[in-house]
Design an enzyme around this catalytic site. Structure first.
Site, mmCIF file in Angstrom:
data_model
loop_
_atom_site.group_PDB
_atom_site.id
_atom_site.type_symbol
_atom_site.label_atom_id
_atom_site.label_comp_id
_atom_site.label_asym_id
_atom_site.label_seq_id
_atom_site.Cartn_x
_atom_site.Cartn_y
_atom_site.Cartn_z
ATOM 1 N N ASP A 146 0.805 -1.215 0.000
ATOM 2 C CA ASP A 146 0.000 0.000 0.000
ATOM 3 C C ASP A 146 0.842 1.271 0.000
ATOM 4 O OD1 ASP A 146 -1.436 2.252 1.714
ATOM 5 O OD2 ASP A 146 -3.027 1.026 0.853
ATOM 6 N N VAL A 174 -5.372 2.205 -0.032
ATOM 7 C CA VAL A 174 -5.360 1.652 -1.395
ATOM 8 C C VAL A 174 -5.678 0.159 -1.365
ATOM 9 C CG1 VAL A 174 -4.003 1.314 -3.492
ATOM 10 C CG2 VAL A 174 -3.743 3.416 -2.169
ATOM 11 N N ASP A 175 -5.198 -0.534 -0.363
ATOM 12 C CA ASP A 175 -5.543 -1.951 -0.219
ATOM 13 C C ASP A 175 -7.056 -2.129 -0.118
ATOM 14 O OD1 ASP A 175 -3.183 -3.491 -0.315
ATOM 15 O OD2 ASP A 175 -2.647 -2.915 1.717
ATOM 16 N N TYR A 176 -7.673 -1.353 0.754
ATOM 17 C CA TYR A 176 -9.115 -1.497 0.971
ATOM 18 C C TYR A 176 -9.907 -1.156 -0.290
ATOM 19 C CZ TYR A 176 -8.285 -1.888 6.019
ATOM 20 O OH TYR A 176 -7.875 -2.289 7.263
ATOM 21 N N GLY A 179 -9.626 -3.758 -2.871
ATOM 22 C CA GLY A 179 -10.486 -4.878 -2.523
ATOM 23 C C GLY A 179 -11.929 -4.644 -2.940
#
Length: 218
Positions: A146, A174-176, A179
């Site tokens: 991230d 950014v990860d979330y 997803g």
């Protein structure tokens, strides 16, 4: 009368580690999909022991990070880097609806488990790859986290103050969002399959997600 959940009966194989891809599979799991979280026999998903909190959950390899992204799933260990493990995965994929993976670009294909391999036995399979930079281009096989994507996308350059300089968001945002983007793409592909009867490959890049989140600024 209880309504059936949206993804009841949908079978998902998740070769997913850390945050973005597990978070995508988590969205499906929370809406009724049967998600199997495939972990390597040697230590499993590293998020099981990540974080700085020392708690009974952490000691039991069920750290808060792991629980936050993997609720409502089943787990199994499988060495897909071995011929025997690959054969087991192919048999499972033959009866699955969705595969989510976030290994380095090209790894699943190298194992004989890419979309082109799996669709031969299961034309309805939806194969979603989540990587830092996508499945094509000079950085397709580069690892990414991230913070790196926040930097390379320019997101850090518009965060912070003149005194602090560029700053990373406190959350792995950014990860979330990647997803969520992957989960939406899979939902769209499942809907499209109801009309075409065919699956498809989905390429979700963290960098593209970050740039989209800054559409106005860009």
């Amino acid at each position: 009368m209880d309504l059936e959940q949206a993804f009841s009966g949908v079978k998902v194989l998740a070769v997913a580690r850390i945050v973005a891809a597990p978070f995508a599979a988590y969205q499906l799991a929370m809406h009724g999909a049967d998600v199997i979280h495939v972990e390597h026999p040697d230590g499993g998903d590293s998020s099981r022991t990540s974080g700085n909190l020392t708690t009974p959950f952490h000691e039991a390899q069920m750290a808060h990070n792991f629980l936050a992204y993997n609720a409502n799933k089943r787990s199994m260990t499988l060495a897909i880097s071995t011929p025997a493990g690959q054969e087991v995965f192919r048999r499972m994929a033959g009866k699955a609806d969705v595969v989510i993976e976030n290994l380095r670009g090209g790894t699943m294909a190298r194992y004989g488990l890419g979309y082109e391999n799996l669709k031969k036995a299961n034309p309805r399979i939806i194969f979603c790859s989540v990587t830092g930079y996508g499945q094509s281009g000079p950085k397709k096989s580069d690892p990414a986290i991230d913070g790196v994507i926040q930097a390379v996308s320019g997101m850090m350059s518009i965060t912070g103050t003149p005194q602090t300089g560029p700053l990373k968001s406190g959350s792995t945002i950014v990860d979330y969002t990647t997803g969520y983007a992957a989960a939406l793409a899979i939902a769209i592909a499942l809907y499209q399959r109801t009309r075409t009867g065919k699956g498809q490959a989905i390429d979700v890049a963290m960098l593209e997600t970050a740039m989209t989140m800054m559409g106005g600024e860009v």
